[in-house]
Write an enzyme that holds these catalytic residues in place. Sequence first.
Site, PDB file in Angstrom:
ATOM      1  N   ALA A  10       0.819  -1.216   0.000  1.00 19.64           N
ATOM      2  CA  ALA A  10       0.000   0.000   0.000  1.00 19.64           C
ATOM      3  C   ALA A  10       0.850   1.261   0.000  1.00 19.64           C
ATOM      4  O   ALA A  10       0.322   2.362  -0.153  1.00 19.64           O
ATOM      5  CB  ALA A  10      -0.919   0.005   1.223  1.00 19.64           C
ATOM      6  N   GLY A  11       2.148   1.111   0.168  1.00 16.45           N
ATOM      7  CA  GLY A  11       3.040   2.263   0.279  1.00 16.45           C
ATOM      8  C   GLY A  11       3.377   2.875  -1.078  1.00 16.45           C
ATOM      9  O   GLY A  11       2.973   2.375  -2.129  1.00 16.45           O
ATOM     10  N   HIS A 143      15.577  14.316   0.659  1.00 11.18           N
ATOM     11  CA  HIS A 143      14.403  13.488   0.356  1.00 11.18           C
ATOM     12  C   HIS A 143      13.121  14.212   0.765  1.00 11.18           C
ATOM     13  O   HIS A 143      13.148  15.153   1.551  1.00 11.18           O
ATOM     14  CB  HIS A 143      14.472  12.148   1.099  1.00 11.18           C
ATOM     15  N   HIS A 144      12.010  13.686   0.286  1.00 14.01           N
ATOM     16  CA  HIS A 144      10.659  14.189   0.592  1.00 14.01           C
ATOM     17  C   HIS A 144      10.386  14.220   2.104  1.00 14.01           C
ATOM     18  O   HIS A 144      11.040  13.536   2.887  1.00 14.01           O
ATOM     19  CB  HIS A 144       9.621  13.302  -0.096  1.00 14.01           C
ATOM     20  N   LYS A 147       9.893  10.929   4.568  1.00 14.60           N
ATOM     21  CA  LYS A 147      10.923   9.920   4.855  1.00 14.60           C
ATOM     22  C   LYS A 147      11.207   9.861   6.354  1.00 14.60           C
ATOM     23  O   LYS A 147      11.349  10.898   7.007  1.00 14.60           O
ATOM     24  CB  LYS A 147      12.202  10.233   4.069  1.00 14.60           C
TER      25      LYS A 147
HETATM   26  P1  NAD Z   1       5.725   4.163   2.621  1.00 11.74           P
HETATM   27  O1  NAD Z   1       5.609   4.612   4.042  1.00 11.74           O
HETATM   28  O2  NAD Z   1       4.938   4.874   1.584  1.00 11.74           O
HETATM   29  O3  NAD Z   1       5.365   2.604   2.513  1.00 11.74           O
HETATM   30  C1  NAD Z   1       5.722   1.661   3.476  1.00 11.74           C
HETATM   31  C2  NAD Z   1       4.600   0.649   3.564  1.00 11.74           C
HETATM   32  O4  NAD Z   1       5.014  -0.361   4.503  1.00 11.74           O
HETATM   33  C3  NAD Z   1       3.292   1.279   4.079  1.00 11.74           C
HETATM   34  O5  NAD Z   1       2.208   0.935   3.241  1.00 11.74           O
HETATM   35  C4  NAD Z   1       3.154   0.730   5.476  1.00 11.74           C
HETATM   36  O6  NAD Z   1       1.776   0.512   5.858  1.00 11.74           O
HETATM   37  C5  NAD Z   1       3.909  -0.592   5.369  1.00 11.74           C
HETATM   38  N1  NAD Z   1       4.356  -0.969   6.702  1.00 11.74           N
HETATM   39  C6  NAD Z   1       5.021  -0.187   7.595  1.00 11.74           C
HETATM   40  N2  NAD Z   1       5.155  -0.850   8.760  1.00 11.74           N
HETATM   41  C7  NAD Z   1       4.552  -2.040   8.595  1.00 11.74           C
HETATM   42  C8  NAD Z   1       4.343  -3.139   9.455  1.00 11.74           C
HETATM   43  N3  NAD Z   1       4.775  -3.127  10.728  1.00 11.74           N
HETATM   44  N4  NAD Z   1       3.694  -4.220   8.949  1.00 11.74           N
HETATM   45  C9  NAD Z   1       3.274  -4.252   7.671  1.00 11.74           C
HETATM   46  N5  NAD Z   1       3.412  -3.224   6.814  1.00 11.74           N
HETATM   47  C10 NAD Z   1       4.046  -2.134   7.283  1.00 11.74           C
HETATM   48  O7  NAD Z   1       7.288   4.215   2.294  1.00 11.74           O
HETATM   49  P2  NAD Z   1       7.978   4.104   0.858  1.00 11.74           P
HETATM   50  O8  NAD Z   1       8.364   5.476   0.405  1.00 11.74           O
HETATM   51  O9  NAD Z   1       7.178   3.222  -0.054  1.00 11.74           O
HETATM   52  O10 NAD Z   1       9.340   3.377   1.270  1.00 11.74           O
HETATM   53  C11 NAD Z   1       9.313   2.102   1.854  1.00 11.74           C
HETATM   54  C12 NAD Z   1      10.744   1.704   2.236  1.00 11.74           C
HETATM   55  O11 NAD Z   1      11.541   1.583   1.070  1.00 11.74           O
HETATM   56  C13 NAD Z   1      11.450   2.751   3.117  1.00 11.74           C
HETATM   57  O12 NAD Z   1      12.319   2.074   3.998  1.00 11.74           O
HETATM   58  C14 NAD Z   1      12.248   3.546   2.105  1.00 11.74           C
HETATM   59  O13 NAD Z   1      13.348   4.237   2.638  1.00 11.74           O
HETATM   60  C15 NAD Z   1      12.678   2.446   1.170  1.00 11.74           C
HETATM   61  N6  NAD Z   1      13.066   2.857  -0.180  1.00 11.74           N
HETATM   62  C16 NAD Z   1      14.080   2.147  -0.741  1.00 11.74           C
HETATM   63  C17 NAD Z   1      14.452   2.428  -2.050  1.00 11.74           C
HETATM   64  C18 NAD Z   1      15.526   1.577  -2.688  1.00 11.74           C
HETATM   65  O14 NAD Z   1      15.863   1.802  -3.855  1.00 11.74           O
HETATM   66  N7  NAD Z   1      16.046   0.566  -1.981  1.00 11.74           N
HETATM   67  C19 NAD Z   1      13.805   3.442  -2.772  1.00 11.74           C
HETATM   68  C20 NAD Z   1      12.763   4.136  -2.160  1.00 11.74           C
HETATM   69  C21 NAD Z   1      12.388   3.826  -0.852  1.00 11.74           C
END
Ligand code: NAD
Length: 254
Positions: A10-11, A143-144, A147
């Site tokens: 959902a993220g 970043h946005h 974060k």
């Molecule tokens: P986001 O907050 O939009 O999405 C995270 C999702 O994980 C949410 O839907 C949330 O409900 C879910 N979540 C959080 N805690 C949870 C739990 N305890 N149980 C189940 N689901 C849970 O964040 P985002 O921008 O999509 O980023 C997600 C992660 O990816 C972050 O750690 C971010 O820094 C990382 N990221 C990595 C890269 C990469 O290239 N490796 C790029 C962008 C973001």
Amino acid sequence: MTTIGILGAAGRMGQAIADVAAQAGVAVAGGVDRAGVSAKVAGQPVGTDVAALASQCDVLIDFSSPVVLGAHLEAAKAADRAIVVGTTGLEPEHHALIDAAATHIPILQTGNTSLGVTLLAAVVRDVASRLGDDWDIEIVEMHHRHKVDAPSGTALLLGEAAAKGRAVPLADVADRGRDGITGMRQPGHIGFAALRGGSVAGDHQVIFATDGERIEIGHRAESRVIFAKGAIKAAQWLHGKPAGRYRMEDVLGL
Ligand code: NAD
């Protein structure tokens, strides 16, 4: 064809991966997130059963939270499935969990799935290996406003690359944010600065500074699509690999 299952579906990244998969012709078995979220993946509501999703896909892609990493790795292991971990903010205990699970299943963990950043890290490592301690290394990222972790996983990845180039452990030389009377900069240290604001997808600048001159190399992510494309490429590459821990560099043959 590789079928993926999305964790953190959902993220922002979960939804971007689902969109890119649809355009790239990659099959999506479904998505999982925390209870109570309302979102869809591949036309189906996002669920909460990680074990069921793992059994239905070839490769799990996790962009969620370090809090649930252990449970996600256990589910992947129980179903004997590969997993790409893109979640950032990982601490040493999370890396230990990944190392342990990687003796059973293939795992690719990276703080940044983009092609450009992966190449940038290789360049940073090379430059750092050629310059002495009289060149200070500083890493600035923006970043946005949503974060939650700092420095970014990508900033740490670039710091690791610079530290590898200098053949020192990053933990021994990292200055992760300065405030107050910090004293003079220590030779050989690698500094980090984190800016937050607006909708910036991810800017990183690595600065090598010595008396009278500076080298600055960087990367700007214009949207999350690059990370989603890279994550899917990583999943396709990981599918069918033997158990072990892999890096984005392996996908690109660097
Ligand atoms: P986001 O907050 O939009 O999405 C995270 C999702 O994980 C949410 O839907 C949330 O409900 C879910 N979540 C959080 N805690 C949870 C739990 N305890 N149980 C189940 N689901 C849970 O964040 P985002 O921008 O999509 O980023 C997600 C992660 O990816 C972050 O750690 C971010 O820094 C990382 N990221 C990595 C890269 C990469 O290239 N490796 C790029 C962008 C973001």
